[in-house]
Design a protein around this motif. Structure first.
Motif, PDB file in Angstrom:
ATOM      1  N   THR A 181       0.770  -1.123  -0.025  1.00  0.00           N
ATOM      2  CA  THR A 181       0.155  -0.167  -0.227  1.00  0.00           C
ATOM      3  C   THR A 181       0.828   1.212   0.204  1.00  0.00           C
ATOM      4  OG1 THR A 181      -0.014  -0.183   2.441  1.00  0.00           O
ATOM      5  CG2 THR A 181      -1.960  -1.074   1.126  1.00  0.00           C
TER       6      THR A 181
ATOM      7  N   TRP B  38      -7.417   0.970   1.838  1.00  0.00           N
ATOM      8  CA  TRP B  38      -6.896  -0.317   0.965  1.00  0.00           C
ATOM      9  C   TRP B  38      -8.182  -1.158   0.669  1.00  0.00           C
ATOM     10  CZ3 TRP B  38      -3.478  -4.400   3.968  1.00  0.00           C
ATOM     11  CH2 TRP B  38      -3.200  -5.359   3.176  1.00  0.00           C
TER      12      TRP B  38
ATOM     13  N   ALA C 256     -10.024   0.459  -2.082  1.00  0.00           N
ATOM     14  CA  ALA C 256      -9.430   0.149  -3.625  1.00  0.00           C
ATOM     15  C   ALA C 256      -9.865  -1.199  -3.965  1.00  0.00           C
ATOM     16  CB  ALA C 256      -7.907   0.289  -3.436  1.00  0.00           C
TER      17      ALA C 256
ATOM     18  N   ASP D 272     -12.607  -2.745  -7.996  1.00  0.00           N
ATOM     19  CA  ASP D 272     -12.550  -3.458  -9.056  1.00  0.00           C
ATOM     20  C   ASP D 272     -13.903  -4.403  -9.284  1.00  0.00           C
ATOM     21  OD1 ASP D 272     -11.786  -5.259 -10.914  1.00  0.00           O
ATOM     22  OD2 ASP D 272      -9.906  -6.102 -10.149  1.00  0.00           O
TER      23      ASP D 272
ATOM     24  N   TYR E 204      -8.132  -0.395 -11.299  1.00  0.00           N
ATOM     25  CA  TYR E 204      -7.785   0.171 -10.133  1.00  0.00           C
ATOM     26  C   TYR E 204      -6.580  -0.810  -9.431  1.00  0.00           C
ATOM     27  CZ  TYR E 204     -11.546   3.404 -10.475  1.00  0.00           C
ATOM     28  OH  TYR E 204     -12.231   4.253 -10.957  1.00  0.00           O
ATOM     29  N   SER E 205      -6.989  -1.866  -8.765  1.00  0.00           N
ATOM     30  CA  SER E 205      -5.912  -2.615  -7.922  1.00  0.00           C
ATOM     31  C   SER E 205      -6.239  -3.832  -7.945  1.00  0.00           C
ATOM     32  CB  SER E 205      -5.593  -1.652  -6.438  1.00  0.00           C
ATOM     33  OG  SER E 205      -4.825  -2.482  -5.708  1.00  0.00           O
TER      34      SER E 205
ATOM     35  N   GLU F 209      -1.940  -2.494  -4.674  1.00  0.00           N
ATOM     36  CA  GLU F 209      -0.915  -1.653  -5.247  1.00  0.00           C
ATOM     37  C   GLU F 209      -1.662  -0.858  -6.415  1.00  0.00           C
ATOM     38  OE1 GLU F 209      -2.083  -3.977  -8.184  1.00  0.00           O
ATOM     39  OE2 GLU F 209      -2.077  -4.546  -6.284  1.00  0.00           O
ATOM     40  N   PHE F 210      -0.712  -0.078  -7.069  1.00  0.00           N
ATOM     41  CA  PHE F 210      -1.262   0.846  -8.188  1.00  0.00           C
ATOM     42  C   PHE F 210      -0.048   0.890  -9.018  1.00  0.00           C
ATOM     43  CE2 PHE F 210      -3.948   2.080  -4.997  1.00  0.00           C
ATOM     44  CZ  PHE F 210      -5.327   2.348  -5.595  1.00  0.00           C
ATOM     45  N   TYR F 211      -0.242   0.403 -10.470  1.00  0.00           N
ATOM     46  CA  TYR F 211       0.837   0.153 -11.212  1.00  0.00           C
ATOM     47  C   TYR F 211       0.353   1.294 -12.622  1.00  0.00           C
ATOM     48  CZ  TYR F 211       2.568  -4.062  -8.906  1.00  0.00           C
ATOM     49  OH  TYR F 211       3.182  -5.142  -8.270  1.00  0.00           O
TER      50      TYR F 211
ATOM     51  N   TRP G 119      -4.448   5.322 -12.755  1.00  0.00           N
ATOM     52  CA  TRP G 119      -5.331   4.667 -11.848  1.00  0.00           C
ATOM     53  C   TRP G 119      -5.504   5.240 -10.356  1.00  0.00           C
ATOM     54  CZ3 TRP G 119      -3.428  -1.114 -11.931  1.00  0.00           C
ATOM     55  CH2 TRP G 119      -4.010  -1.804 -12.984  1.00  0.00           C
ATOM     56  N   LEU G 120      -4.121   5.798 -10.115  1.00  0.00           N
ATOM     57  CA  LEU G 120      -3.862   6.145  -8.767  1.00  0.00           C
ATOM     58  C   LEU G 120      -4.556   7.459  -8.844  1.00  0.00           C
ATOM     59  CD1 LEU G 120      -2.859   6.106  -5.985  1.00  0.00           C
ATOM     60  CD2 LEU G 120      -0.684   7.102  -6.940  1.00  0.00           C
TER      61      LEU G 120
ATOM     62  N   TYR H 290      -8.441  -9.115   0.430  1.00  0.00           N
ATOM     63  CA  TYR H 290      -6.969  -9.121   0.324  1.00  0.00           C
ATOM     64  C   TYR H 290      -6.671 -10.595   0.209  1.00  0.00           C
ATOM     65  CZ  TYR H 290      -1.900  -9.017   1.176  1.00  0.00           C
ATOM     66  OH  TYR H 290      -0.465  -9.199   0.952  1.00  0.00           O
TER      67      TYR H 290
END
Length: 286
Positions: free
Chosen positions: A21, A50, A53, A57, A73-74, A78-80, A84-85, A254
């Motif tokens: 995160t 968290w 996020a 999805d 999104y995630s 995480e955010f890649y 998205w972020l 998660y």
């Protein structure tokens, strides 16, 4: 000769621990570092964001091959991708009243949610070199009432290990290990400050991670582009197999996502279409 700016690493900023995160903690550090707020309150707000996020999805299905377009999104927190972020943070602010722990922190610090503005440099500077020049100029001027969420490559030996840090008021707020910074800046570890140029090097590293010289990409015209032959991926399956501890403290979804990922023979996130850009957060926008 003008002395080069230096930025102090603040070890007392809020830390993410063993959670994926760093982007969320960069945001919370930017908003609340220096305020009279306990780490436990920050952790509650971080877990809340968290969970938010993970539940954005809509697809809610983990594929063997993930990318910017089929995973919204995630995946696990995480955010890649900067788009998205920035979109996620905007949604957090729009729905802050529904996020009890986060809303309490805003009220306690008198930060007006409706005056916070999220700016993705990609939207305003659709050119990598221009975005760097803008970033340098803004660092020189030390914009008050703003902070930056900056993507870096945190491991010189692993091109997939990206990380987000916060830059605010000439300070570096890093929620993870200190060596992430020295790795990204290509300097010796145990540093308590970094120059402006070293911060720029950290940011440039997340773009360099995909460059590999092949025959068709060696010419002048293509040298700034990602090599057409190189796929930069993150092995989620291998990562998930190493995550077994503290699950009772984390969002329920998660744990479910980790189980899904472990049960797949392979699960890779492809960075090929990801855009890593600087995000600026203005706290008193008009």
């Amino acid at each position: 000769m003008k002395e080069e700016l230096t930025f102090e690493v603040k070890d007392d900023c809020f830390k993410q621990g063993h959670t994926p995160t760093c982007a969320i903690y960069s945001f919370l550090n930017g908003l609340f570092y220096g305020e009279k707020i306990s780490k436990s309150c920050i952790n509650l707000a971080a877990n809340e964001l968290w969970d938010y996020a993970l539940n954005l999805d809509e697809n809610n299905k983990v594929e063997h091959e993930l990318n910017k377009y089929n995973s919204k999104y995630s995946v696990v927190g995480e955010f890649y991708d900067s788009e998205w972020l920035a979109d996620f943070l905007t949604k957090v602010l729009e729905n802050s009243k529904k996020l009890k722990n986060f809303s309490k922190l805003l009220n306690k610090t008198n930060i007006a949610q409706n005056k916070i503005k999220i700016i993705n440099f990609k939207d305003e500077e659709d050119d990598y070199d221009r975005s760097i020049r803008r970033f340098c100029n803004e660092l020189d001027n030390d914009l008050k009432g703003s902070f930056y969420i900056v993507p870096i490559n945190a491991d010189n030996n692993d091109t997939n290990n990206m990380h987000w840090i916060c830059i605010k008021n000439m300070k570096i707020l890093n929620s993870a290990e200190d060596y992430y910074l020295s790795n990204a800046a290509h300097v010796e570890p145990k540093r308590n400050e970094f120059s402006k140029n070293e911060i720029v090097t950290m940011y440039q590293g997340i773009h360099e991670r995909g460059k590999r010289l092949c025959g068709c990409c060696q010419n002048e015209q293509n040298k700034k582009k990602l090599c057409c032959r190189k796929k930069v991926i993150f092995d989620f399956n291998n990562w998930a197999k190493k995550r077994h501890t503290f699950l009772h403290k984390y969002p329920t979804k998660y744990g479910k996502k980790l189980k899904q990922i472990r049960n797949l023979k392979s699960c890779n996130y492809d960075f090929k279409n990801s855009d890593f850009n600087i995000i600026r957060v203005d706290l008193n926008s008009k």
